[in-house]
Design an enzyme around this catalytic site. Sequence first.
Site, PDB file in Angstrom:
ATOM      1  N   ASP A 138      -6.102   3.448  -0.438  1.00 19.29           N
ATOM      2  CA  ASP A 138      -6.783   2.168  -0.298  1.00 19.29           C
ATOM      3  C   ASP A 138      -7.845   2.147  -1.405  1.00 19.29           C
ATOM      4  O   ASP A 138      -8.157   3.181  -2.004  1.00 19.29           O
ATOM      5  CB  ASP A 138      -7.411   2.074   1.092  1.00 19.29           C
ATOM      6  CG  ASP A 138      -8.270   0.835   1.266  1.00 19.29           C
ATOM      7  OD1 ASP A 138      -7.840  -0.244   0.823  1.00 19.29           O
ATOM      8  OD2 ASP A 138      -9.372   0.953   1.824  1.00 19.29           O
ATOM      9  N   ASP A 179     -11.177  -0.323  -1.657  1.00 26.05           N
ATOM     10  CA  ASP A 179     -12.551  -0.537  -1.180  1.00 26.05           C
ATOM     11  C   ASP A 179     -12.908   0.433  -0.059  1.00 26.05           C
ATOM     12  O   ASP A 179     -12.134   0.639   0.871  1.00 26.05           O
ATOM     13  CB  ASP A 179     -12.723  -1.969  -0.670  1.00 26.05           C
ATOM     14  CG  ASP A 179     -12.660  -2.989  -1.799  1.00 26.05           C
ATOM     15  OD1 ASP A 179     -13.155  -2.693  -2.894  1.00 26.05           O
ATOM     16  OD2 ASP A 179     -12.103  -4.084  -1.581  1.00 26.05           O
TER      17      ASP A 179
END
Length: 265
Positions: free
Chosen positions: A10, A12
């Site tokens: 991922d 953020d």
Amino acid sequence: MAEVVVVVFDFDRTLIDGDSDNWVVTEMGLTHLFRELRSTMPWTSLMNRMMVELHSQGMSVEDIEDCLKRMPLHPRVIESIRAAHRHGCDLRIISDANQFFIETILKHHGLLGCFSEIVTNPAFVNVEGRLNIVPFHDSASSPHGCNLCPPNMCKGLVLKRIQAADSEFKERRLIYLGDGKGDYCPCLRLGMRDFVVPRKSFPLWNLIFSDQTLIKAVIHEWSNGEELAGVLLDIIDRILMDENTRTGLIASPDSGCKTTQVSYP
């Protein structure tokens, strides 16, 4: 041998410690308008609206780039990505951020070339010079149908496509690193030989430990960039050691992921 390792990040609050959308909103003075409109539209549409506002204020794409380049990235995370790439791991990103933000940050830190694929919300500069951000999934014309994920992106479907496209996937080991609710769906698709690496006390971690029996993969938690880097490289070493044992190779004691051939009588 590291081609057996697929690492999915991922972006953020995982690869970067903070949130790239919030960073731009805060640094470019959009907090008040963002909060005012937050409840009126989906997140991706809201971020596109922020780009409209910046353009109307005379802010250029280069101004947005300069803002993104100021976003910090933990030096140990940078080192771990480069190390994993040097060892031949297949590095990918699946993110609910957007293409422009992610690529700008990675390019600034010299990491863009380390990733074989970035799956995220598309972003492009139009003829007027304004940055446009659009959803990955068009929820109106082609809804993804997953009730675990936001309307604009099902990361589980993206991971399923990655698995299906790789004819040798059964021989590969997958490491998934994430923090948010949207990372839970793909983690449910991981197998017993895979690893899930959730950020401690964040939504993904909470969901996993609310019923750990639903997760087949081995779980390793982390709290900050230092821990993420250490956990990631430890898992890669562990996978390569397993593969080396299986194929008749052993790890050289001073090299981490390097290997030497074993001679059998």
